[in-house]
Design a protein around this motif. Structure first.
Motif, PDB file in Angstrom:
ATOM      1  N   ALA A   2      96.532  49.852  39.767  1.00  0.00           N
ATOM      2  CA  ALA A   2      97.567  50.781  39.311  1.00  0.00           C
ATOM      3  C   ALA A   2      96.958  52.164  39.123  1.00  0.00           C
ATOM      4  O   ALA A   2      95.926  52.318  38.481  1.00  0.00           O
ATOM      5  N   ASP A   3      97.607  53.178  39.690  1.00  0.00           N
ATOM      6  CA  ASP A   3      97.060  54.535  39.652  1.00  0.00           C
ATOM      7  C   ASP A   3      96.949  55.085  38.234  1.00  0.00           C
ATOM      8  O   ASP A   3      96.091  55.912  37.941  1.00  0.00           O
ATOM      9  N   ASP A   4      97.822  54.628  37.328  1.00  0.00           N
ATOM     10  CA  ASP A   4      97.844  55.192  35.984  1.00  0.00           C
ATOM     11  C   ASP A   4      96.939  54.447  35.006  1.00  0.00           C
ATOM     12  O   ASP A   4      96.848  54.826  33.841  1.00  0.00           O
ATOM     13  N   ILE A   5      96.267  53.380  35.452  1.00  0.00           N
ATOM     14  CA  ILE A   5      95.364  52.639  34.572  1.00  0.00           C
ATOM     15  C   ILE A   5      93.928  53.033  34.907  1.00  0.00           C
ATOM     16  O   ILE A   5      93.416  52.723  35.981  1.00  0.00           O
ATOM     17  N   LYS A   6      93.291  53.696  33.983  1.00  0.00           N
ATOM     18  CA  LYS A   6      91.929  54.162  34.232  1.00  0.00           C
ATOM     19  C   LYS A   6      90.884  53.072  33.985  1.00  0.00           C
ATOM     20  O   LYS A   6      89.900  52.977  34.709  1.00  0.00           O
ATOM     21  N   VAL A   7      91.102  52.252  32.949  1.00  0.00           N
ATOM     22  CA  VAL A   7      90.124  51.206  32.609  1.00  0.00           C
ATOM     23  C   VAL A   7      90.842  49.916  32.231  1.00  0.00           C
ATOM     24  O   VAL A   7      91.805  49.941  31.459  1.00  0.00           O
ATOM     25  N   SER A   8      90.369  48.823  32.781  1.00  0.00           N
ATOM     26  CA  SER A   8      90.811  47.486  32.353  1.00  0.00           C
ATOM     27  C   SER A   8      89.745  46.928  31.416  1.00  0.00           C
ATOM     28  O   SER A   8      88.580  46.794  31.803  1.00  0.00           O
ATOM     29  N   VAL A   9      90.140  46.626  30.189  1.00  0.00           N
ATOM     30  CA  VAL A   9      89.227  46.053  29.207  1.00  0.00           C
ATOM     31  C   VAL A   9      89.486  44.545  29.144  1.00  0.00           C
ATOM     32  O   VAL A   9      90.597  44.123  28.795  1.00  0.00           O
ATOM     33  N   ILE A  10      88.483  43.764  29.483  1.00  0.00           N
ATOM     34  CA  ILE A  10      88.632  42.308  29.538  1.00  0.00           C
ATOM     35  C   ILE A  10      87.856  41.696  28.377  1.00  0.00           C
ATOM     36  O   ILE A  10      86.660  41.952  28.207  1.00  0.00           O
ATOM     37  N   VAL A  11      88.563  40.895  27.564  1.00  0.00           N
ATOM     38  CA  VAL A  11      87.979  40.361  26.332  1.00  0.00           C
ATOM     39  C   VAL A  11      88.142  38.844  26.286  1.00  0.00           C
ATOM     40  O   VAL A  11      89.251  38.340  26.071  1.00  0.00           O
ATOM     41  N   PRO A  12      87.067  38.072  26.498  1.00  0.00           N
ATOM     42  CA  PRO A  12      87.157  36.628  26.285  1.00  0.00           C
ATOM     43  C   PRO A  12      87.198  36.340  24.783  1.00  0.00           C
ATOM     44  O   PRO A  12      86.451  36.955  24.016  1.00  0.00           O
ATOM     45  N   VAL A  13      88.071  35.423  24.383  1.00  0.00           N
ATOM     46  CA  VAL A  13      88.240  35.134  22.951  1.00  0.00           C
ATOM     47  C   VAL A  13      88.109  33.644  22.716  1.00  0.00           C
ATOM     48  O   VAL A  13      88.829  32.842  23.326  1.00  0.00           O
ATOM     49  N   TYR A  14      87.183  33.280  21.823  1.00  0.00           N
ATOM     50  CA  TYR A  14      87.068  31.870  21.442  1.00  0.00           C
ATOM     51  C   TYR A  14      86.710  31.788  19.958  1.00  0.00           C
ATOM     52  O   TYR A  14      85.605  32.151  19.532  1.00  0.00           O
ATOM     53  N   ASN A  15      87.669  31.362  19.155  1.00  0.00           N
ATOM     54  CA  ASN A  15      87.458  31.118  17.723  1.00  0.00           C
ATOM     55  C   ASN A  15      86.758  32.288  17.021  1.00  0.00           C
ATOM     56  O   ASN A  15      85.771  32.094  16.301  1.00  0.00           O
ATOM     57  N   VAL A  40      91.578  37.014  27.102  1.00  0.00           N
ATOM     58  CA  VAL A  40      91.624  35.673  27.668  1.00  0.00           C
ATOM     59  C   VAL A  40      91.225  34.671  26.590  1.00  0.00           C
ATOM     60  O   VAL A  40      90.059  34.582  26.208  1.00  0.00           O
ATOM     61  N   ASP A  41      92.229  33.951  26.079  1.00  0.00           N
ATOM     62  CA  ASP A  41      91.969  32.933  25.064  1.00  0.00           C
ATOM     63  C   ASP A  41      91.341  31.715  25.733  1.00  0.00           C
ATOM     64  O   ASP A  41      91.960  31.057  26.561  1.00  0.00           O
ATOM     65  N   ASP A  42      90.110  31.413  25.343  1.00  0.00           N
ATOM     66  CA  ASP A  42      89.345  30.333  25.963  1.00  0.00           C
ATOM     67  C   ASP A  42      89.517  29.028  25.182  1.00  0.00           C
ATOM     68  O   ASP A  42      88.549  28.387  24.786  1.00  0.00           O
ATOM     69  N   GLY A  43      90.773  28.643  24.946  1.00  0.00           N
ATOM     70  CA  GLY A  43      91.031  27.381  24.249  1.00  0.00           C
ATOM     71  C   GLY A  43      90.674  27.412  22.776  1.00  0.00           C
ATOM     72  O   GLY A  43      90.193  26.411  22.227  1.00  0.00           O
ATOM     73  N   SER A  44      90.938  28.524  22.113  1.00  0.00           N
ATOM     74  CA  SER A  44      90.604  28.646  20.684  1.00  0.00           C
ATOM     75  C   SER A  44      91.367  27.627  19.855  1.00  0.00           C
ATOM     76  O   SER A  44      92.521  27.287  20.138  1.00  0.00           O
ATOM     77  N   ARG A  61     100.287  47.509  26.254  1.00  0.00           N
ATOM     78  CA  ARG A  61      99.105  47.572  27.108  1.00  0.00           C
ATOM     79  C   ARG A  61      98.256  46.309  27.017  1.00  0.00           C
ATOM     80  O   ARG A  61      97.371  46.096  27.843  1.00  0.00           O
ATOM     81  N   LEU A  62      98.520  45.483  25.999  1.00  0.00           N
ATOM     82  CA  LEU A  62      97.709  44.291  25.774  1.00  0.00           C
ATOM     83  C   LEU A  62      98.459  43.039  26.218  1.00  0.00           C
ATOM     84  O   LEU A  62      99.618  42.838  25.841  1.00  0.00           O
ATOM     85  N   ARG A  63      97.838  42.239  27.048  1.00  0.00           N
ATOM     86  CA  ARG A  63      98.426  40.964  27.442  1.00  0.00           C
ATOM     87  C   ARG A  63      97.400  39.855  27.266  1.00  0.00           C
ATOM     88  O   ARG A  63      96.186  40.093  27.281  1.00  0.00           O
ATOM     89  N   VAL A  64      97.917  38.654  27.106  1.00  0.00           N
ATOM     90  CA  VAL A  64      97.067  37.508  26.773  1.00  0.00           C
ATOM     91  C   VAL A  64      97.164  36.447  27.859  1.00  0.00           C
ATOM     92  O   VAL A  64      98.269  36.059  28.270  1.00  0.00           O
ATOM     93  N   LEU A  65      96.012  35.988  28.314  1.00  0.00           N
ATOM     94  CA  LEU A  65      95.932  34.839  29.211  1.00  0.00           C
ATOM     95  C   LEU A  65      95.359  33.676  28.432  1.00  0.00           C
ATOM     96  O   LEU A  65      94.558  33.863  27.512  1.00  0.00           O
ATOM     97  N   HIS A  66      95.764  32.463  28.797  1.00  0.00           N
ATOM     98  CA  HIS A  66      95.258  31.278  28.110  1.00  0.00           C
ATOM     99  C   HIS A  66      94.606  30.337  29.113  1.00  0.00           C
ATOM    100  O   HIS A  66      95.071  30.192  30.249  1.00  0.00           O
ATOM    101  N   GLN A  67      93.517  29.721  28.712  1.00  0.00           N
ATOM    102  CA  GLN A  67      92.842  28.725  29.540  1.00  0.00           C
ATOM    103  C   GLN A  67      92.221  27.667  28.637  1.00  0.00           C
ATOM    104  O   GLN A  67      92.026  27.886  27.443  1.00  0.00           O
ATOM    105  N   GLN A  68      91.927  26.514  29.205  1.00  0.00           N
ATOM    106  CA  GLN A  68      91.174  25.509  28.484  1.00  0.00           C
ATOM    107  C   GLN A  68      89.764  26.042  28.280  1.00  0.00           C
ATOM    108  O   GLN A  68      89.313  26.925  28.998  1.00  0.00           O
ATOM    109  N   GLY A  73      82.232  33.180  30.844  1.00  0.00           N
ATOM    110  CA  GLY A  73      82.114  33.591  32.240  1.00  0.00           C
ATOM    111  C   GLY A  73      83.391  33.354  33.021  1.00  0.00           C
ATOM    112  O   GLY A  73      83.869  34.236  33.752  1.00  0.00           O
ATOM    113  N   VAL A  74      83.974  32.173  32.858  1.00  0.00           N
ATOM    114  CA  VAL A  74      85.236  31.852  33.538  1.00  0.00           C
ATOM    115  C   VAL A  74      86.361  32.742  32.999  1.00  0.00           C
ATOM    116  O   VAL A  74      87.206  33.221  33.759  1.00  0.00           O
TER     117      VAL A  74
END
Length: 390
Positions: A2-15, A40-44, A61-68, A73-74
């Motif tokens: 996206a042209d208007d997004i300068k930086v994507s901040v990726i945050v893995p989250v576990y407990n 990215v919620d890592d199965g907290s 601007r903040l969205r949440v992904l969930h995974q087991q 790294g994943v």
């Protein structure tokens, strides 16, 4: 992208619920507003998912992904697959950040047309409420005179001027895609392969010396506090990294050997049982030293590390342990001295501020405006007292 997004901040989250709000506040409050935040919620199993939902509802601007639970790294790879920004930033959910961090890193990348920008770091000591600058995250003596730089212009120190930690580095998104970089799906050391290969591939690397990241190293459950439960995994990651650098024909031999060995010593120092320590020694006693090109101790620059490598080559776990204990004690003494100095400086500053406050208050009371104001207020006060007494 996206042209208007300068930086994507990726945050893995576990407990990480006890620290998550401070982390997210320092991200959503960044002075650079054109960002997206992919958590990215890592199965907290704690309150982390609820906190993430709360922040997502408050900031589009903040969205949440969930995974087991598949480790950081994943989670980082999954977040990166959804990223649309021009640059990528990988932050951890138990750290917090200077509110100008993204703006300064982004501007430096743009100014130098860099693929990677590295910033300084502070370490947080929660038990005493102190933070100190960690010089190893940008080692001044390993930087060339001309910046930006790359492997060809700083081959001797390309992997030694910074650590393999990913969270104090901003990456150009198109560069990461072009080089096909990804994080290892392991419990620990998942960023080693990504960062070390990236540093060797980058056409231009720049720095912001200011410490913009504050990290907690010793919290219970953090990745850097679980090395004893992951045993030889980091060694395998370093071997894979060496093989990849050789495959790409970009191996900086001396720099890699010194970087890899420094991290191997870190792994050994963080084992919490002697059997785990011996397991690492056994792994190194096999083909690992040869695969990491550490079969010749003369390639190591630091004399103490060179003596440790010679002990490892001899297969004497006891000698290595004693060497590490002596060195760790010296480091602990130096760190405690820094912390004491930090506390003393804070006390002195607080005392100076209190003295200045008292001077300002005294000066104000002696001023003509203050005396006139008191004179005007006093009659009103007397009248009020008279009325209230009736």
């Amino acid at each position: 992208m996206a042209d208007d997004i300068k930086v994507s901040v990726i945050v893995p989250v576990y407990n990480s619920a006890p620290y998550l709000r401070q982390c997210l506040d320092s991200i959503v409050g960044q002075t650079l507003r054109e960002i997206e935040i992919i958590c990215v919620d890592d199965g907290s199993t704690d309150e982390s998912p609820a906190i993430l939902g709360e922040y997502a509802a408050a900031d589009a601007r903040l969205r949440v992904l969930h995974q087991q639970n598949q480790y950081a790294g994943v989670a980082r790879n999954n977040g990166m697959a959804q990223a649309r920004g021009k640059y990528l930033m990988f932050w951890d959910s138990d750290d917090y950040f200077d509110l100008t961090a993204l703006e300064k890193l982004y501007n430096q990348c743009e100014a130098d047309e860099a693929d990677i920008c590295v910033c300084g770091v502070k370490r947080q000591y929660d038990d005493i409420g102190a933070t100190i600058v960690e010089p190893n995250y940008i080692r001044e003596k390993c930087l060339p005179d001309e910046i930006p730089f790359n492997r060809e212009t700083n081959e001797e120190f390309i992997l030694n001027f910074a650590t393999p930690a990913v969270w104090n580095k901003m990456f150009r998104h198109s560069f990461v895609e072009q080089e096909g970089l990804a994080f290892s799906p392991t419990k620990s050391a998942n960023d080693v392969f990504f960062v070390e290969v990236a540093l060797c591939c980058a056409g231009a690397i720049t720095v912001v010396r200011e410490p913009l990241v504050v990290y907690r190293r010793d919290r219970e459950g953090s990745l850097t506090n679980t090395l004893s439960s992951t045993n030889a995994i980091p060694i395998h990651i370093w071997v894979e990294t060496a093989q990849e650098l050789e495959r790409r024909d970009i191996m900086p031999r001396e720099s890699f050997a010194n970087r890899a060995f420094a991290n191997l010593l870190y792994i050994l120092r963080n084992q919490k049982s002697y059997p785990a320590f011996e397991m690492i020694m056994d792994a190194l006693g096999g083909k690992a030293l040869q695969q990491l090109q550490l079969d010749d101790a003369s390639i190591i620059r630091d004399e103490w590390q060179q003596s440790c490598l010679e002990d490892i080559q001899s297969g004497s776990a006891g000698a290595v342990l004693v060497n590490l204990m002596n060195h760790s004690y010296g480091q602990q003494v130096r760190t405690l001295a820094k912390l004491r100095l930090s506390r003393e400086k804070r006390r002195e500053l607080k005392k100076e501020l209190e003295q200045e406050r008292r001077k300002a208050k005294k000066s104000a009371k002696e001023s003509r405006a203050y005396k006139i104001g008191r004179a005007l207020v006093s009659p009103a006060g007397k009248i009020k007292n008279v009325l209230s007494s009736k």
